[in-house]
Write a protein that holds these residues in place. Sequence first.
Motif, PDB file in Angstrom:
ATOM      1  N   ASP A  51     -13.358  18.982   9.952  1.00 14.51           N
ATOM      2  CA  ASP A  51     -13.716  20.471   9.575  1.00 14.51           C
ATOM      3  C   ASP A  51     -14.811  20.992   8.962  1.00 14.51           C
ATOM      4  OD1 ASP A  51     -11.888  21.443  11.292  1.00 14.51           O
ATOM      5  OD2 ASP A  51     -10.156  21.391   9.203  1.00 14.51           O
ATOM      6  N   TRP A  52     -15.219  19.622   7.967  1.00 16.97           N
ATOM      7  CA  TRP A  52     -16.346  20.001   7.240  1.00 16.97           C
ATOM      8  C   TRP A  52     -17.510  19.702   8.172  1.00 16.97           C
ATOM      9  CZ3 TRP A  52     -11.765  17.997   5.903  1.00 16.97           C
ATOM     10  CH2 TRP A  52     -11.056  18.758   4.765  1.00 16.97           C
ATOM     11  N   GLY A  53     -17.452  18.610   8.824  1.00 23.78           N
ATOM     12  CA  GLY A  53     -18.709  19.227  10.216  1.00 23.78           C
ATOM     13  C   GLY A  53     -19.183  16.782   9.555  1.00 23.78           C
ATOM     14  N   SER A  54     -18.429  16.486   9.245  1.00 24.00           N
ATOM     15  CA  SER A  54     -18.557  14.937   9.168  1.00 24.00           C
ATOM     16  C   SER A  54     -18.036  14.701   9.402  1.00 24.00           C
ATOM     17  CB  SER A  54     -18.431  14.817   7.233  1.00 24.00           C
ATOM     18  OG  SER A  54     -17.663  14.652   6.974  1.00 24.00           O
ATOM     19  N   SER A  55     -17.619  12.788   9.551  1.00 24.43           N
ATOM     20  CA  SER A  55     -17.532  12.126  10.534  1.00 24.43           C
ATOM     21  C   SER A  55     -17.161  10.486   9.085  1.00 24.43           C
ATOM     22  CB  SER A  55     -18.261  11.376  11.329  1.00 24.43           C
ATOM     23  OG  SER A  55     -16.966  10.113  12.264  1.00 24.43           O
ATOM     24  N   SER A  56     -15.729   9.865   9.416  1.00 23.53           N
ATOM     25  CA  SER A  56     -15.902   9.430   8.050  1.00 23.53           C
ATOM     26  C   SER A  56     -15.468   8.061   9.344  1.00 23.53           C
ATOM     27  CB  SER A  56     -14.456   9.693   7.794  1.00 23.53           C
ATOM     28  OG  SER A  56     -14.176   8.537   6.844  1.00 23.53           O
ATOM     29  N   PHE A  57     -16.202   6.786   8.848  1.00 27.80           N
ATOM     30  CA  PHE A  57     -15.898   5.205   9.348  1.00 27.80           C
ATOM     31  C   PHE A  57     -15.783   4.451   8.307  1.00 27.80           C
ATOM     32  CE2 PHE A  57     -19.496   7.396  11.032  1.00 27.80           C
ATOM     33  CZ  PHE A  57     -19.646   7.606  12.407  1.00 27.80           C
ATOM     34  N   ASP A  58     -13.703   4.168   8.236  1.00 31.54           N
ATOM     35  CA  ASP A  58     -13.178   3.089   7.522  1.00 31.54           C
ATOM     36  C   ASP A  58     -13.995   1.676   7.975  1.00 31.54           C
ATOM     37  OD1 ASP A  58     -12.807   5.768   6.218  1.00 31.54           O
ATOM     38  OD2 ASP A  58     -10.635   6.016   7.792  1.00 31.54           O
ATOM     39  N   THR A  59     -13.769   0.843   6.597  1.00 27.33           N
ATOM     40  CA  THR A  59     -13.940  -0.746   6.678  1.00 27.33           C
ATOM     41  C   THR A  59     -12.813  -1.374   5.664  1.00 27.33           C
ATOM     42  OG1 THR A  59     -15.696   0.235   5.304  1.00 27.33           O
ATOM     43  CG2 THR A  59     -16.001  -0.407   7.551  1.00 27.33           C
ATOM     44  N   ARG A  60     -13.041  -1.762   5.563  1.00 25.93           N
ATOM     45  CA  ARG A  60     -12.532  -2.641   4.282  1.00 25.93           C
ATOM     46  C   ARG A  60     -12.828  -3.591   3.695  1.00 25.93           C
ATOM     47  NH1 ARG A  60      -6.729  -1.618   4.549  1.00 25.93           N
ATOM     48  NH2 ARG A  60      -6.088  -0.989   6.723  1.00 25.93           N
ATOM     49  N   ASP A  61     -13.066  -3.720   2.277  1.00 27.69           N
ATOM     50  CA  ASP A  61     -13.280  -4.377   1.552  1.00 27.69           C
ATOM     51  C   ASP A  61     -12.923  -6.191   1.492  1.00 27.69           C
ATOM     52  OD1 ASP A  61     -13.912  -5.877  -0.994  1.00 27.69           O
ATOM     53  OD2 ASP A  61     -13.678  -4.670  -2.649  1.00 27.69           O
ATOM     54  N   ILE A  62     -13.719  -7.306   2.224  1.00 25.03           N
ATOM     55  CA  ILE A  62     -13.930  -8.297   2.395  1.00 25.03           C
ATOM     56  C   ILE A  62     -13.596  -9.100   0.960  1.00 25.03           C
ATOM     57  CG2 ILE A  62     -16.203  -9.510   1.413  1.00 25.03           C
ATOM     58  CD1 ILE A  62     -16.202 -10.406   4.024  1.00 25.03           C
ATOM     59  N   ASP A  63     -13.421  -8.318   0.048  1.00 25.22           N
ATOM     60  CA  ASP A  63     -12.561  -9.265  -0.840  1.00 25.22           C
ATOM     61  C   ASP A  63     -11.269  -8.849  -1.675  1.00 25.22           C
ATOM     62  OD1 ASP A  63     -14.882 -11.086  -1.608  1.00 25.22           O
ATOM     63  OD2 ASP A  63     -16.010  -9.815  -3.006  1.00 25.22           O
ATOM     64  N   ASN A  64     -11.001  -7.265  -0.788  1.00 24.85           N
ATOM     65  CA  ASN A  64      -9.778  -7.286  -1.473  1.00 24.85           C
ATOM     66  C   ASN A  64      -9.030  -6.281  -0.024  1.00 24.85           C
ATOM     67  OD1 ASN A  64      -7.513  -6.044  -2.337  1.00 24.85           O
ATOM     68  ND2 ASN A  64      -8.706  -5.361  -4.158  1.00 24.85           N
ATOM     69  N   PRO A  65      -9.125  -6.452   1.038  1.00 23.38           N
ATOM     70  CA  PRO A  65      -8.461  -6.505   2.433  1.00 23.38           C
ATOM     71  C   PRO A  65      -7.433  -5.573   2.163  1.00 23.38           C
ATOM     72  CG  PRO A  65      -8.384  -8.579   2.145  1.00 23.38           C
ATOM     73  CD  PRO A  65      -8.968  -8.559   0.920  1.00 23.38           C
ATOM     74  N   ASP A  66      -7.076  -4.839   1.293  1.00 26.70           N
ATOM     75  CA  ASP A  66      -5.923  -3.970   0.756  1.00 26.70           C
ATOM     76  C   ASP A  66      -7.037  -2.476   0.585  1.00 26.70           C
ATOM     77  OD1 ASP A  66      -3.709  -5.310   1.660  1.00 26.70           O
ATOM     78  OD2 ASP A  66      -3.322  -5.441  -0.385  1.00 26.70           O
ATOM     79  N   VAL A  67      -7.471  -2.359  -0.365  1.00 27.86           N
ATOM     80  CA  VAL A  67      -9.098  -1.085   0.332  1.00 27.86           C
ATOM     81  C   VAL A  67     -10.224  -1.086   0.612  1.00 27.86           C
ATOM     82  CG1 VAL A  67     -11.042  -0.845  -1.508  1.00 27.86           C
ATOM     83  CG2 VAL A  67      -9.609  -2.375  -2.968  1.00 27.86           C
TER      84      VAL A  67
END
Length: 142
Positions: A51-67
């Motif tokens: 709705d805000w005209g943006s897209s979000s690409f999610d990734t994981r923190d290599i040192d902390n995969p839960d992040v």
Amino acid sequence: MADKKVQTEKQVSKTDDTPKVTGVGGIFFYSDNPKETQKWYAQNLGIETNDWGSSSFDTRDIDNPDVVNSLQWKAFKKNDKHFSPSKKEFMINYQVQNIEGLIEKLKKNGVTVLDSIVTYDYGKFVHILDKDDNKIELWEPI
């Protein structure tokens, strides 16, 4: 012994609070017609916007995969003042750690800091200019 050394180095990196960039948080650019540009990207490259005209690409923190980290992508209407005072057609958001320490360092180095750090539920933000007068957004996630 080598395994112990690697584990110690990883533990140190998790507690590292050096003021620095840790990743790219967003890519923003001007468009004559943001809605049509977003439609083109969706149809041709599969980049869906919200709705805000943006897209979000999610990734994981290599040192902390839960992040989970995210990179925001958005087209802005050409001549929108969001990138001011820069005259450029884009703005990059860098994810940082220790934003207060980084701003202190940048000021000592003579970097133009455009505003004060602002805090929202999703992080702290501040804007600077690089040596070519590109506006840069710095973001420290909560």
